[in-house]
Write a protein that holds these residues in place. Structure first.
Motif, PDB file in Angstrom:
ATOM      1  N   PHE A  23      10.038  11.804   8.022  1.00 11.50           N
ATOM      2  CA  PHE A  23       8.609  11.510   7.883  1.00 11.50           C
ATOM      3  C   PHE A  23       8.024  12.350   6.749  1.00 11.50           C
ATOM      4  CE2 PHE A  23       9.572  10.238  12.186  1.00 11.50           C
ATOM      5  CZ  PHE A  23       8.885   9.049  12.312  1.00 11.50           C
ATOM      6  N   PHE A  24       7.147  11.715   5.942  1.00 11.06           N
ATOM      7  CA  PHE A  24       6.594  12.439   4.798  1.00 11.06           C
ATOM      8  C   PHE A  24       5.098  12.271   4.625  1.00 11.06           C
ATOM      9  CE2 PHE A  24       7.977   8.292   3.253  1.00 11.06           C
ATOM     10  CZ  PHE A  24       6.912   7.857   2.488  1.00 11.06           C
ATOM     11  N   GLY A  25       4.445  11.491   5.494  1.00 10.18           N
ATOM     12  CA  GLY A  25       3.007  11.330   5.354  1.00 10.18           C
ATOM     13  C   GLY A  25       2.377  10.806   6.623  1.00 10.18           C
ATOM     14  N   ASP A  26       1.278  11.434   7.054  1.00 12.85           N
ATOM     15  CA  ASP A  26       0.551  10.956   8.229  1.00 12.85           C
ATOM     16  C   ASP A  26      -0.245   9.702   7.884  1.00 12.85           C
ATOM     17  OD1 ASP A  26       1.454  13.117   9.701  1.00 12.85           O
ATOM     18  OD2 ASP A  26      -0.290  14.352   9.201  1.00 12.85           O
ATOM     19  N   CYS A  27      -0.543   8.909   8.902  1.00 11.99           N
ATOM     20  CA  CYS A  27      -1.360   7.719   8.690  1.00 11.99           C
ATOM     21  C   CYS A  27      -2.725   8.081   8.105  1.00 11.99           C
ATOM     22  CB  CYS A  27      -1.536   6.959  10.005  1.00 11.99           C
ATOM     23  SG  CYS A  27      -0.039   6.128  10.578  1.00 11.99           S
ATOM     24  N   THR A  28      -3.258   9.234   8.497  1.00 10.73           N
ATOM     25  CA  THR A  28      -4.580   9.643   8.012  1.00 10.73           C
ATOM     26  C   THR A  28      -4.605   9.935   6.515  1.00 10.73           C
ATOM     27  OG1 THR A  28      -4.071  11.921   8.662  1.00 10.73           O
ATOM     28  CG2 THR A  28      -5.301  10.576  10.236  1.00 10.73           C
ATOM     29  N   GLN A  29      -3.430  10.096   5.903  1.00 10.88           N
ATOM     30  CA  GLN A  29      -3.359  10.327   4.462  1.00 10.88           C
ATOM     31  C   GLN A  29      -3.413   9.034   3.663  1.00 10.88           C
ATOM     32  OE1 GLN A  29       0.225  13.158   5.118  1.00 10.88           O
ATOM     33  NE2 GLN A  29      -0.629  13.780   3.157  1.00 10.88           N
ATOM     34  N   LEU A  30      -3.277   7.906   4.354  1.00  5.82           N
ATOM     35  CA  LEU A  30      -3.302   6.620   3.676  1.00  5.82           C
ATOM     36  C   LEU A  30      -4.731   6.202   3.383  1.00  5.82           C
ATOM     37  CD1 LEU A  30      -0.673   4.628   5.789  1.00  5.82           C
ATOM     38  CD2 LEU A  30      -0.301   5.807   3.615  1.00  5.82           C
ATOM     39  N   SER A  31      -4.953   5.634   2.214  1.00  4.92           N
ATOM     40  CA  SER A  31      -6.239   5.023   1.890  1.00  4.92           C
ATOM     41  C   SER A  31      -6.201   3.532   2.208  1.00  4.92           C
ATOM     42  CB  SER A  31      -6.562   5.207   0.402  1.00  4.92           C
ATOM     43  OG  SER A  31      -6.482   6.551   0.019  1.00  4.92           O
ATOM     44  N   THR A  32      -5.059   2.920   1.897  1.00  6.33           N
ATOM     45  CA  THR A  32      -4.932   1.464   1.996  1.00  6.33           C
ATOM     46  C   THR A  32      -3.532   1.086   2.467  1.00  6.33           C
ATOM     47  OG1 THR A  32      -6.415   1.291   0.084  1.00  6.33           O
ATOM     48  CG2 THR A  32      -5.232  -0.706   0.732  1.00  6.33           C
ATOM     49  N   LEU A  33      -3.461   0.053   3.285  1.00  9.81           N
ATOM     50  CA  LEU A  33      -2.194  -0.601   3.632  1.00  9.81           C
ATOM     51  C   LEU A  33      -2.288  -2.048   3.204  1.00  9.81           C
ATOM     52  CD1 LEU A  33       0.548  -1.012   5.125  1.00  9.81           C
ATOM     53  CD2 LEU A  33      -0.802  -1.504   7.184  1.00  9.81           C
ATOM     54  N   ILE A  34      -1.321  -2.492   2.408  1.00  9.96           N
ATOM     55  CA  ILE A  34      -1.228  -3.913   2.068  1.00  9.96           C
ATOM     56  C   ILE A  34       0.016  -4.452   2.765  1.00  9.96           C
ATOM     57  CG2 ILE A  34      -1.089  -5.646   0.249  1.00  9.96           C
ATOM     58  CD1 ILE A  34      -2.356  -3.709  -1.655  1.00  9.96           C
ATOM     59  N   THR A  35      -0.191  -5.428   3.647  1.00  6.46           N
ATOM     60  CA  THR A  35       0.904  -5.957   4.449  1.00  6.46           C
ATOM     61  C   THR A  35       0.756  -7.477   4.542  1.00  6.46           C
ATOM     62  OG1 THR A  35       2.087  -5.723   6.560  1.00  6.46           O
ATOM     63  CG2 THR A  35      -0.325  -5.566   6.632  1.00  6.46           C
ATOM     64  N   THR A  36       1.367  -8.088   5.569  1.00  2.00           N
ATOM     65  CA  THR A  36       1.318  -9.536   5.737  1.00  2.00           C
ATOM     66  C   THR A  36       0.660  -9.877   7.066  1.00  2.00           C
ATOM     67  OG1 THR A  36       3.466  -9.626   6.820  1.00  2.00           O
ATOM     68  CG2 THR A  36       3.440  -9.783   4.411  1.00  2.00           C
TER      69      THR A  36
END
Length: 242
Positions: free
Chosen positions: A208-221
């Motif tokens: 693991f290298f990053g918490d969800c809270t560090q994400l700005s954006t998720l692009i998925t389907t």
């Protein structure tokens, strides 16, 4: 599963012919088995699930969920603004972003040999390589020199992927050095944009290298687990469906 174990891969059409069912039936069965973690679907078939024993090469990864990855890459490129400095990692999904870059000046920082090859000679792109130790399987540069090079830049947008996104533990990779490098890029980036098709949502890998809270954006389907994407939205993360 006996066939995939003995051959190393299977083809949808061949299975349909042998078992005397439709291609659609085989695709649904492969989707079910992938959900159980025993195989990974590819374009036109499936390969054994990787249980940490072997990291797939970039070429192999490019065959997985190709249509979804292209849609995600196109949506990612539409977010880029003029004069921005962006980072594109060595994932197969992020590599697709190079096909859809807007026609205005930007700076692209990358540790990917294939991103460098794709963008070399494009007049609107100032291309920066991180340097570092070349890893042939991922066709990327990693290590201390690559990590230190990031200290010189303010990265407006980071486009990257990983092996999995778990709501509790965050983003993970199967390669410890890749995970360490991406952790440094996240720290240097204003907008952290994860590109992940539905097969990666809800999964965990080795590092693991990053918490969800560090994400700005998720692009998925649209096939991504809605309970997970809704939880991410509640955390203030922008979720874009490609």
């Amino acid at each position: 599963m006996n066939k995939i174990a003995s051959q190393g891969s299977v083809r949808t059409k061949e299975l349909a012919d042998e078992l005397e069912v439709t291609d659609e039936t085989i695709r649904k069965d492969l989707e079910l088995l992938e959900g159980q973690g025993v195989l990974v679907r590819t374009h036109g078939g499936a390969v054994p699930a990787r249980r940490g024993q072997r990291e797939l090469t970039l070429t192999e990864r490019q065959l997985l969920n190709r249509e979804a990855k292209q849609a995600i890459a196109k949506a990612a490129a539409q977010r880029i603004q003029p004069e921005e400095t962006i980072f594109i990692d060595a994932s197969s999904t992020a590599l697709g972003v190079t096909q859809y870059l807007p026609d205005f000046p930007i700076t692209v920082i990358t540790n990917s040999h294939d991103v460098i090859s794709a963008l070399a000679g494009i007049s609107t792109v100032e291309l920066v390589s991180t340097g570092g130790v070349f890893e042939s399987r991922s066709r990327s540069f990693i290590g201390l020199d690559a990590e230190r090079s990031l200290q010189r830049y303010n990265i407006h947008r980071m486009f990257f992927s990983g092996n999995g996104l778990d709501l509790q533990r965050g983003v993970s990779e199967g390669n410890s050095r890749q995970a360490a490098f991406k952790e440094h890029v996240m720290a240097a980036s204003e907008d952290v944009c994860l590109l992940a098709d539905e097969s990666k949502i809800g999964r965990r890998s080795a590092f693991f290298f990053g918490d969800c809270t560090q994400l700005s954006t998720l692009i998925t389907t649209s096939k991504a687990d809605k309970s997970i994407t809704d939880s991410l939205k509640n955390l203030g993360i922008e979720v874009i469906t490609a």
